[in-house]
Scaffold this active site. Structure first.
Site, PDB file in Angstrom:
ATOM      1  N   GLU A  79      -5.975   5.171  -8.646  1.00 20.11           N
ATOM      2  CA  GLU A  79      -5.823   3.821  -9.208  1.00 20.11           C
ATOM      3  C   GLU A  79      -7.212   3.376  -9.592  1.00 20.11           C
ATOM      4  O   GLU A  79      -8.086   3.260  -8.730  1.00 20.11           O
ATOM      5  CB  GLU A  79      -5.289   2.835  -8.171  1.00 20.11           C
ATOM      6  CG  GLU A  79      -3.808   2.870  -7.960  1.00 20.11           C
ATOM      7  CD  GLU A  79      -3.373   1.848  -6.894  1.00 20.11           C
ATOM      8  OE1 GLU A  79      -3.954   0.742  -6.842  1.00 20.11           O
ATOM      9  OE2 GLU A  79      -2.474   2.187  -6.125  1.00 20.11           O
ATOM     10  N   GLU A  95      -2.323   3.944  -0.046  1.00 21.67           N
ATOM     11  CA  GLU A  95      -3.535   3.403   0.584  1.00 21.67           C
ATOM     12  C   GLU A  95      -3.322   3.255   2.074  1.00 21.67           C
ATOM     13  O   GLU A  95      -3.660   2.229   2.666  1.00 21.67           O
ATOM     14  CB  GLU A  95      -3.889   2.058  -0.033  1.00 21.67           C
ATOM     15  CG  GLU A  95      -4.326   2.182  -1.467  1.00 21.67           C
ATOM     16  CD  GLU A  95      -4.957   0.927  -1.993  1.00 21.67           C
ATOM     17  OE1 GLU A  95      -4.557  -0.148  -1.566  1.00 21.67           O
ATOM     18  OE2 GLU A  95      -5.851   1.046  -2.844  1.00 21.67           O
TER      19      GLU A  95
HETATM   20  C1  IPT Z   1      -3.965  -1.500  -4.671  1.00 26.74           C
HETATM   21  C2  IPT Z   1      -2.554  -1.082  -4.331  1.00 26.74           C
HETATM   22  O1  IPT Z   1      -2.478   0.275  -4.006  1.00 26.74           O
HETATM   23  C3  IPT Z   1      -1.619  -1.364  -5.459  1.00 26.74           C
HETATM   24  O2  IPT Z   1      -0.299  -1.195  -5.026  1.00 26.74           O
HETATM   25  C4  IPT Z   1      -1.824  -2.755  -5.983  1.00 26.74           C
HETATM   26  O3  IPT Z   1      -1.472  -3.646  -4.996  1.00 26.74           O
HETATM   27  C5  IPT Z   1      -3.281  -2.919  -6.364  1.00 26.74           C
HETATM   28  O4  IPT Z   1      -4.075  -2.739  -5.247  1.00 26.74           O
HETATM   29  C6  IPT Z   1      -3.652  -4.285  -6.856  1.00 26.74           C
HETATM   30  O5  IPT Z   1      -2.884  -4.649  -7.935  1.00 26.74           O
HETATM   31  S1  IPT Z   1      -4.947  -1.773  -3.235  1.00 26.74           S
HETATM   32  C7  IPT Z   1      -6.599  -1.978  -3.814  1.00 26.74           C
HETATM   33  C8  IPT Z   1      -6.876  -3.388  -4.164  1.00 26.74           C
HETATM   34  C9  IPT Z   1      -7.537  -1.563  -2.741  1.00 26.74           C
END
Ligand code: IPT
Length: 943
Positions: free
Chosen positions: A233, A137
């Site tokens: 994700e 990200e």
């Molecule tokens: C996303 C992150 O890429 C991941 O590492 C983790 O932190 C996750 O959030 C939350 O558990 S960031 C996303 C909220 C935009």
């Protein structure tokens, strides 16, 4: 379709259990797993890389390959993931002024290249790895002006390539669909995708839903229409915070209904790669979490922290099975290209929103129906206007209506091929299909009690036999059999060379669709078949892991949670069935299955576990620092007077940041020496959200405190002020002792060096005679600091309290001189820290899976903080006054399930009245007869 689940191997530090987790993914229809690797855990010391135990990337890839899962690798260098430092080793905090920038040249000294080398031999098709993520990200459009970010991205990509990752795409997970690194230019990746957490992390409001996005396809068309639509994700659960909601509420927020409605909205946009974050969350053992969350990382995920299967896994299994069995899904045209579309016009109810996708090759139509607004949570009845090959445009059902529950979405198909048969239309959803000995079997489902209408193309007017619960009846017209009824149990209709199984959703989720194991040596054949349909259907067991054909016998392995009726739908050449190697007495049922009963072994249901109340405990005081003449000459003198960290000390001459002296995690003892007539002290202590501290002057207790669970700036600081009384002071040397813990290092989510946020004493000031000062400050941190000798349990496992410095938490420690007339149930009557040690043995049969947990009880009246060390592994931090978690599963492999266990509990009483544990017991999280792996042995680690 890449149907992937996120799993962080380092959050399950018993690598022999990885196979269990991955087999559960596979059985639920996942064909991929996405992993982060953590630089800070892997390389805590300059020049040393540990690809061992929970950091053993190659072992993980091999297990994935054996199980038959593809792997998406995300090695950072920065990973976030709610981990300490977000993956950065804290030893580097002073290395560069701005960490995540090109000037810092992170990549030249970081672990990513070495991970790339480790990964290269496992690139598809030699191995399971199909993609490599560069950064995480990284940067938002608003951060683009920070110089060097794009060069840094490009540098990582170049490094991955130079290290041999030449056959797989580089990927990037954009925070929002804003096209970062999708466009030609520095840092562009091969395959752009984005992340989405549509309900955020609001487990406090577990029934609050947001509206669905209808923009996925538009975003895809805008940024990378030539590439598959990838969501690297997608919300699979949520994290929670100290004193916040329990993970059961996070599960409720992101439950099977969420999975049903929100993921189908992704498929409606033609998603081809979807990774659910998290699918198995695991545990933040040994201080590996960032300070915002507690030591469970259950995440409300489909597979629970204790590895048991939640109902969400059932929903995912239904979806994944359908997607794999429907290759036409991947051939659909875009929304809005003229032949397909979305909106409310497809239905006779304005409350129904439909997305129509069409695959021209076989003229298959997919209709994704859902409530138009998520504010409507009541049922909607409607008819749907659909295209069919046979009858043109028709409204289905022809009689009655389709029922859609408040939080439900359905994928309805027309002209859907299964084997050589055609499903003309259906108001029930398709789970999967298979052709066994020329018989086309299809499994359809709807919620219990919902009315369905299913039309299958037939040749002529065949005779239809209906068996099972007989909830449906058939009407035959020339060339078409139409089934209708209210779904309940399992009904099976047989005609022509076809078998139509109509089940209520719960019964359908008890179907497992394993592929028959092949004897292919390369293992790659797991990945290929199109369409990916099962070669046998098994109904009943808690879990089916594998199916192998040996002559006329079908050999099944899996897990049971009770005595279970099993139904096997297989080719006629299968005459007998074994379960875990033992023959099952089967007979041909009226459903056309082989039916038998799998008995739950008594030897497993009667396994006993120790009662911790009735075993021997030994204890010791863990604050010898309060003894009047403690010799601290060999302690680290904390005499730095400047720091490059963005957060500068607020008062006092010396920098009392633990990391400046090589101590990065756990808990610490600070000792400030002064002489003279001080009347008090002001302190600023910083330990992250919900940290705790206690302060003592000489042997006298001054006070304790605990931080809050939220603060605006990502730092939790308490600023106590204490007055000294004359009787507390001594002539000559006085010692102020401050003990405190850290709830974990900050991350660097916004690329502003937040991970350098210090832990320790931010500032201090003696009160009294003008100019009175501390002469020296000293600190005790974890044994060895950055050179901690325990390379297995890793750099963050221990803190710097007395019991940790002498190794009393390690299994080999000799506690025989300790006091035997004390237990954690009696506790202590004064503030301070006592440690309790015990040992017990377990004798859990090899063929059982009985996840165990330590259960404690919240207590706000006598606040205390507890660490649980199991065989040397710090597996839990418990805060009695905040919680929320009070039950702490510890995996087999950390617990020795067949032999001795050494457990140490540290009890830190914060108030003057002391504290005791009102409850501490071992509990079973489940009792399964299991074929998970032959053995899970105790992870070998230093004594
Ligand atoms: C996303 C992150 O890429 C991941 O590492 C983790 O932190 C996750 O959030 C939350 O558990 S960031 C996303 C909220 C935009």
């Amino acid at each position: 379709m890449v149907f992937s689940g996120e799993f962080h191997p380092f959050r399950l530090p018993a690598p022999e259990l990885w196979k269990d987790v991955l087999e559960k993914f596979k059985a639920a229809g996942f064909n991929a797993v996405s992993v982060y690797w953590h630089w800070g855990l892997t390389s805590p010391r300059e020049g040393e890389i540990r690809f061992t135990e929970h950091n053993d990337a190659q072992k993980f890839y091999q297990v994935a390959k054996d199980v038959g899962l593809l792997v998406i690798v995300r090695p950072g260098p920065y990973v976030n993931a709610e981990t300490a430092g977000g993956g950065r080793p804290p030893r580097l905090d002073d290395e560069c002024a701005k960490f995540s920038s090109y000037e810092c040249n992170t990549i030249s000294f970081c672990v990513a290249p070495i991970f790339a080398q480790q990964t290269a031999p496992f690139q598809y098709p030699d191995g399971p790895v199909i993609a490599i993520q560069s950064e995480n990200e990284y940067a938002t459009t608003s951060q683009q002006h920070i110089p060097g970010l794009d060069e840094h991205m490009q540098d990582i990509i170049d490094t991955m390539r130079e290290c041999g990752l030449t056959r797989i795409p580089t990927i990037h997970n954009d925070k929002n669909p804003s096209g970062q690194y999708a466009q030609p230019g520095q840092g562009k990746v091969d395959l752009y995708g984005w992340d989405g957490y549509p309900l955020g992390f609001d487990c406090d409001n577990p029934s609050r839903w947001a509206e669905l996005s209808t923009a996925h396809d538009a975003n895809h068309q805008r940024w990378n229409p030539a590439e598959p639509l990838a969501l690297f994700e997608w919300q699979g659960g949520s994290f929670s915070y100290w004193s916040g909601p329990d993970y059961s509420l996070c599960y409720q927020l992101i439950n099977e209904q969420f999975a049903n409605v929100y993921y189908k909205n992704n498929y409606a946009a033609g998603v081809a790669i979807q990774n659910l974050y998290m699918t198995y969350g695991g545990t933040n053992w040994g201080n590996l979490h960032t300070h915002t969350l507690y030591s469970s990382h259950d995440y409300g995920a489909a597979l629970r922290e204790d590895r048991t299967i939640s109902p969400k896994m059932d929903e995912l299994k239904l979806q994944a099975s359908f997607l794999h069995a429907s290759p036409d899904y991947l051939l659909v045209g875009r929304i809005g290209n003229g032949t397909v579309g979305q909106g409310t016009a497809y239905s006779d109810s304005p409350d129904i929103y439909t997305t129509h996708l069409h695959a021209p090759q076989n003229d298959v139509n997919f209709y994704f129906v859902r409530q138009k607004t998520n504010t409507k949570t009541t049922d909607t009845s409607f008819t749907l206007r659909v295209n069919t090959t046979l009858e043109g445009t028709i409204s289905i059902p022809k009689s009655g209506s389709i029922a859609l529950a408040g939080r439900e979405s359905k994928i309805l198909v027309t002209n859907y091929p299964f084997g050589s048969s055609i499903l003309h239309y259906s108001t029930a959803e398709v789970m999967t299909w298979a052709t066994l000995d020329g018989v086309d079997i299809i499994v359809l489902y709807a919620l219990e009690g919902q009315h369905v209408e299913i039309a299958v193309v037939a040749s002529g007017r065949p005779k239809v036999a209906i068996a099972g619960s007989r909830a449906i009846s058939a009407t035959t017209t020339n060339g078409l059999i139409t089934f209708s009824g209210s779904v309940s149990g399992i009904s099976v209709a047989t005609f022509d060379n076809k078998r139509v199984i109509v089940a209520d959703k719960k019964s359908a989720s008890s179907f497992w669709a394993p592929r028959l194991s092949t004897s292919s040596a390369d293992g790659v054949s797991h990945y290929a078949p199109t369409p990916d349909v099962p070669s046998v259907l098994v109904h009943g067991p808690y879990l089916v892991r594998s199916a192998t054909k040996r002559g006329q016998t079908l050999a099944l392995t899996g897990d049971l949670n009770a005595t279970t009726t099993i139904q096997v739908f297989a080719g006629v050449d299968i005459r007998s069935v074994t379960w875990g190697g033992a023959p099952v007495n089967v007979r041909r049922s009226e459903l056309g299955s082989l039916q038998g009963v799998l008995s739950f072994p008594r030897s497993i249901s009667t396994v006993e576990i120790p009662n911790l109340q009735s075993i021997q405990w030994r204890c010791a005081d863990s604050l010898p620092e309060l003894e009047p003449n403690l010799d601290d000459t060999d302690w680290v003198v904390t005499n730095k007077t400047s720091t490059t960290r963005p957060q500068q000390p607020s008062a006092g001459k010396f920098v009392l940041y633990s990391s400046e002296y090589g101590f990065h995690a756990g808990q610490w003892v600070w000792r400030g020496h002064f002489s003279g007539n001080a009347t008090g002290v002001q302190l600023s202590i910083q330990g992250g959200f919900s940290f705790g501290y206690s302060a003592f002057l000489n042997t006298h207790f001054l006070g304790s405190g605990q931080g809050s669970s939220h603060s605006q700036d990502g730092v939790d600081i308490l600023s106590p002020s204490f007055n000294f009384t004359q009787d507390q002071l001594r002539d000559g040397d006085n010692v102020l002792t401050v003990i405190h813990d850290s709830t974990g290092m900050n991350q660097d989510y916004n690329i502003n060096d937040e991970h350098k946020t210090p832990r320790g004493i931010r500032g201090y000031q003696l009160l009294g005679d003008n100019g009175i000062e501390f002469d020296t400050w000293k600190v005790a941190g974890n044994f060895g600091g950055e050179n901690a000798p325990d390379a297995i349990r890793g750099p963050y496992n221990e803190g710097g309290w007395w019991f940790e410095r002498v190794g009393a938490h390690l299994p080999g420690f000799d506690a025989s001189p300790w006091n035997t007339s004390c237990t954690p149930y009696q506790g202590r009557s004064t503030p301070g820290v006592t440690v309790y040690r015990t040992s017990f043995s377990l004798n859990i049969p090899h063929d059982a899976d009985i996840p165990l947990a330590f259960d404690l009880e919240l207590d706000k009246i006598q606040p205390h903080r507890v660490l649980i060390y199991v065989n040397g592994w710090q597996f839990r931090r418990f805060i009695s006054s905040l919680g929320p978690q009070a039950s702490f599963p510890v995996p087999e492999g950390i617990l020795n399930h067949r032999g001795n266990n050494e457990v140490l509990i540290s009890l830190w009483a914060l108030n003057s009245g002391g504290a005791r544990l009102t409850k501490l017991e071992l509990s079973k999280r489940g009792t399964f007869s299991s074929s998970k792996t032959a053995t899970v042995s105790l992870v070998k680690a230093p004594n």
